[in-house]
Design an enzyme around this catalytic site. Structure first.
Site, PDB file in Angstrom:
ATOM      1  N   CYS A 112       0.675  -1.125   0.145  1.00  0.00           N
ATOM      2  CA  CYS A 112      -0.115   0.035  -0.111  1.00  0.00           C
ATOM      3  C   CYS A 112       0.792   1.172   0.036  1.00  0.00           C
ATOM      4  CB  CYS A 112      -0.837   0.048   1.324  1.00  0.00           C
ATOM      5  SG  CYS A 112      -1.794  -1.521   1.314  1.00  0.00           S
ATOM      6  N   HIS A 259      -3.353   7.158   2.695  1.00  0.00           N
ATOM      7  CA  HIS A 259      -3.394   5.883   2.639  1.00  0.00           C
ATOM      8  C   HIS A 259      -4.868   5.630   3.048  1.00  0.00           C
ATOM      9  CE1 HIS A 259      -3.753   1.749   1.693  1.00  0.00           C
ATOM     10  NE2 HIS A 259      -3.646   1.292   2.826  1.00  0.00           N
ATOM     11  N   ASN A 289     -10.205   0.163   0.847  1.00  0.00           N
ATOM     12  CA  ASN A 289      -8.744   0.154   0.802  1.00  0.00           C
ATOM     13  C   ASN A 289      -8.450  -0.501  -0.660  1.00  0.00           C
ATOM     14  OD1 ASN A 289      -6.034  -0.306   0.875  1.00  0.00           O
ATOM     15  ND2 ASN A 289      -6.192  -1.095   2.954  1.00  0.00           N
TER      16      ASN A 289
HETATM   17  N1  COA Z   1     -18.473  -8.233  10.799  1.00  0.00           N
HETATM   18  C1  COA Z   1     -18.947  -8.612  12.142  1.00  0.00           C
HETATM   19  N2  COA Z   1     -18.142  -8.985  12.981  1.00  0.00           N
HETATM   20  C2  COA Z   1     -16.875  -8.747  12.645  1.00  0.00           C
HETATM   21  C3  COA Z   1     -16.347  -8.354  11.528  1.00  0.00           C
HETATM   22  C4  COA Z   1     -17.463  -8.072  10.490  1.00  0.00           C
HETATM   23  N3  COA Z   1     -16.885  -7.726   9.075  1.00  0.00           N
HETATM   24  N4  COA Z   1     -14.942  -8.793  11.499  1.00  0.00           N
HETATM   25  C5  COA Z   1     -14.602  -8.936  12.876  1.00  0.00           C
HETATM   26  N5  COA Z   1     -15.753  -9.071  13.485  1.00  0.00           N
HETATM   27  C6  COA Z   1     -15.787  -9.661  14.978  1.00  0.00           C
HETATM   28  C7  COA Z   1     -14.562 -10.233  15.267  1.00  0.00           C
HETATM   29  O1  COA Z   1     -14.792 -11.701  15.069  1.00  0.00           O
HETATM   30  C8  COA Z   1     -14.565 -10.087  16.750  1.00  0.00           C
HETATM   31  O2  COA Z   1     -15.544 -11.105  17.438  1.00  0.00           O
HETATM   32  P1  COA Z   1     -15.060 -11.845  18.679  1.00  0.00           P
HETATM   33  O3  COA Z   1     -15.066 -10.621  19.658  1.00  0.00           O
HETATM   34  O4  COA Z   1     -16.529 -12.550  18.798  1.00  0.00           O
HETATM   35  O5  COA Z   1     -13.931 -12.412  18.588  1.00  0.00           O
HETATM   36  C9  COA Z   1     -15.128  -8.759  16.838  1.00  0.00           C
HETATM   37  O6  COA Z   1     -15.766  -8.563  15.675  1.00  0.00           O
HETATM   38  C10 COA Z   1     -14.060  -7.586  17.103  1.00  0.00           C
HETATM   39  O7  COA Z   1     -12.912  -7.927  16.136  1.00  0.00           O
HETATM   40  P2  COA Z   1     -11.739  -6.953  16.206  1.00  0.00           P
HETATM   41  O8  COA Z   1     -10.688  -7.354  15.157  1.00  0.00           O
HETATM   42  O9  COA Z   1     -11.286  -6.653  17.639  1.00  0.00           O
HETATM   43  O10 COA Z   1     -12.408  -5.640  15.538  1.00  0.00           O
HETATM   44  P3  COA Z   1     -11.522  -4.111  15.397  1.00  0.00           P
HETATM   45  O11 COA Z   1     -12.616  -3.184  15.993  1.00  0.00           O
HETATM   46  O12 COA Z   1     -10.390  -4.203  15.824  1.00  0.00           O
HETATM   47  O13 COA Z   1     -11.445  -4.016  14.023  1.00  0.00           O
HETATM   48  C11 COA Z   1     -10.366  -4.144  11.923  1.00  0.00           C
HETATM   49  C12 COA Z   1     -10.817  -4.768  13.080  1.00  0.00           C
HETATM   50  C13 COA Z   1      -9.699  -5.045  10.856  1.00  0.00           C
HETATM   51  C14 COA Z   1     -11.355  -3.247  11.170  1.00  0.00           C
HETATM   52  C15 COA Z   1      -9.171  -3.361  12.191  1.00  0.00           C
HETATM   53  O14 COA Z   1      -8.344  -3.841  13.261  1.00  0.00           O
HETATM   54  C16 COA Z   1      -8.538  -2.661  11.185  1.00  0.00           C
HETATM   55  O15 COA Z   1      -9.115  -1.944  10.366  1.00  0.00           O
HETATM   56  N6  COA Z   1      -7.066  -2.782  11.068  1.00  0.00           N
HETATM   57  C17 COA Z   1      -6.142  -2.538  10.007  1.00  0.00           C
HETATM   58  C18 COA Z   1      -6.425  -3.526   8.872  1.00  0.00           C
HETATM   59  C19 COA Z   1      -5.908  -3.077   7.826  1.00  0.00           C
HETATM   60  O16 COA Z   1      -6.319  -1.885   7.005  1.00  0.00           O
HETATM   61  N7  COA Z   1      -4.970  -3.925   7.000  1.00  0.00           N
HETATM   62  C20 COA Z   1      -4.429  -3.278   5.726  1.00  0.00           C
HETATM   63  C21 COA Z   1      -3.609  -1.945   5.708  1.00  0.00           C
HETATM   64  S1  COA Z   1      -2.796  -1.882   4.302  1.00  0.00           S
END
Ligand code: COA
Length: 332
Positions: A112, A259, A289
């Site tokens: 990215c 980004h 993204n």
């Molecule tokens: N819909 C519903 N529930 C979801 C879900 C979705 N699309 N994705 C994850 N969950 C659930 C998980 O399973 C978890 O459930 P659990 O508590 O029962 O285990 C819960 O939601 C919380 O998940 P969590 O990973 O803690 O959520 P978060 O608030 O940290 O958000 C991201 C997750 C991925 C959105 C966030 O961490 C993020 O954006 N990170 C950057 C990732 C990225 O952009 N990568 C590429 C960069 S170039």
């Protein structure tokens, strides 16, 4: 040090739109979960063509916008982490289709962070004076790498391409690139090798079967929390570094194009920097993204809206798999 002038921009966004509700049809997810955590409402997906098709469209639009003859391009620099082939490079395919017959062709993969990396490289080529006009393209088809049963990742990404034609400028340009290779497992997508090599010793392969045939391991894998944490720090560090190189205060930046990975990451990082939200451009709501294509697609949108004014100080900042990060700051 000489600068980089953007003389034309272009982008291509596939027609097919998958909004958050479409994901609820096959996954246990909802708009109520996705929007507040990511800012994403919809993303575009290329359903019937290879990635380089988008790159060619964006490139042709940028060449037309710049009003240059493709034969006058000296270099085609393509950023992608979702190429269609191991070889040839995407740059060779785009060089052929755009008629840039006199240009060298190089691919760049810093995921990215790729468009910023390509800007950094372009500046160095332009400084040699042997390269006068460079076409930079970022083209990404993340839908080909995602596991659509993994609700935490597949909702984040889309497909698109953005491009810019650049030439040397007298105005200042500063950039920085960084990498934290020791954190590579936070975000990766393994190549799917299809080997029948009789000498391969799967038991001894400590990367656990890199020659494996199709498996979930070949999809994008990520630790969302680790990337989130890295991203906020990396963006802060990168913007401060280029502003310091340029010798200006953060408040002197007129426009930040970050980004587009997660709206919460963008808000958190720019708040830490003390940059007001009106100066920060986002399109993640509509695009998701699109990896290294995020920044040039934003740039093209801003250009078409007439929002890039002569004399503006603009900052690009990004991060991605690697983990990599970087920023550049320059005047329009
Ligand atoms: N819909 C519903 N529930 C979801 C879900 C979705 N699309 N994705 C994850 N969950 C659930 C998980 O399973 C978890 O459930 P659990 O508590 O029962 O285990 C819960 O939601 C919380 O998940 P969590 O990973 O803690 O959520 P978060 O608030 O940290 O958000 C991201 C997750 C991925 C959105 C966030 O961490 C993020 O954006 N990170 C950057 C990732 C990225 O952009 N990568 C590429 C960069 S170039």
């Amino acid at each position: 040090m000489s600068g980089v002038k953007i003389i034309g921009t272009g982008s291509y966004v596939p027609e097919f739109i998958a909004d958050n509700n479409k994901f609820s049809e096959f996954l246990d997810t909802s708009d109520e979960w996705i929007t507040p955590r990511t800012g994403i409402k919809q993303r575009h997906i290329l359903t019937d063509k290879p990635n380089f098709y988008m790159g060619v469209q964006a490139a042709q639009r940028a060449i037309e916008d710049a009003g240059v003859n493709p034969k006058d391009l000296d270099l085609v620099l393509v950023s992608t982490c979702s190429p269609d082939f191991f070889y040839p490079s995407m740059a060779c395919l785009i060089q052929k289709k755009t008629g840039a017959v006199n240009a060298a062709a190089i691919d760049v993969n810093s995921a990215c962070t790729g468009f910023i990396t390509a800007m950094d490289i372009a500046q160095k080529y332009l400084e040699t004076d042997h390269y006068k006009k460079i076409l930079i393209v970022a083209t990404e088809k993340l839908s080909s790498q995602l596991d659509y049963t993994d609700r935490s990742m597949c909702i984040l990404f889309g497909d698109a391409a953005g491009a810019a034609v650049v030439e040397k400028s007298d105005k200042p340009f500063h950039s920085m690139l960084g990498a934290a290779g020791d954190e590579f497992e936070a975000l990766y997508c393994k190549i799917h090798y299809n080997s029948n090599c009789p000498f391969y010793d799967k038991e001894a392969d400590h990367y656990n079967g890199i020659f494996d045939t199709f498996s979930k391991q070949n999809f994008l894998q990520s630790d969302g929390h680790a990337v989130y944490k890295f991203a906020v720090n990396a963006m802060d560090k990168a913007v401060r570094k280029v502003a310091e190189q340029r010798g200006i205060d953060l408040q002197d930046i007129d426009l930040v194009i970050p980004h587009q990975a997660n709206l919460r990451i963008i808000k958190k990082a720019t708040e830490l920097l003390g940059i007001s939200q009106e100066k920060v451009y986002t399109n993640i709501q509509n695009m998701g993204n699109v990896s290294s294509a995020c920044i040039p697609v934003c740039l093209d949108e801003l250009s078409k809206q007439g929002r890039l004014k002569e004399g503006m100080t603009v900052c690009f900042v990004g991060f991605g798999a690697g983990l990599t990060y970087g920023a550049c700051i320059f005047d329009i």
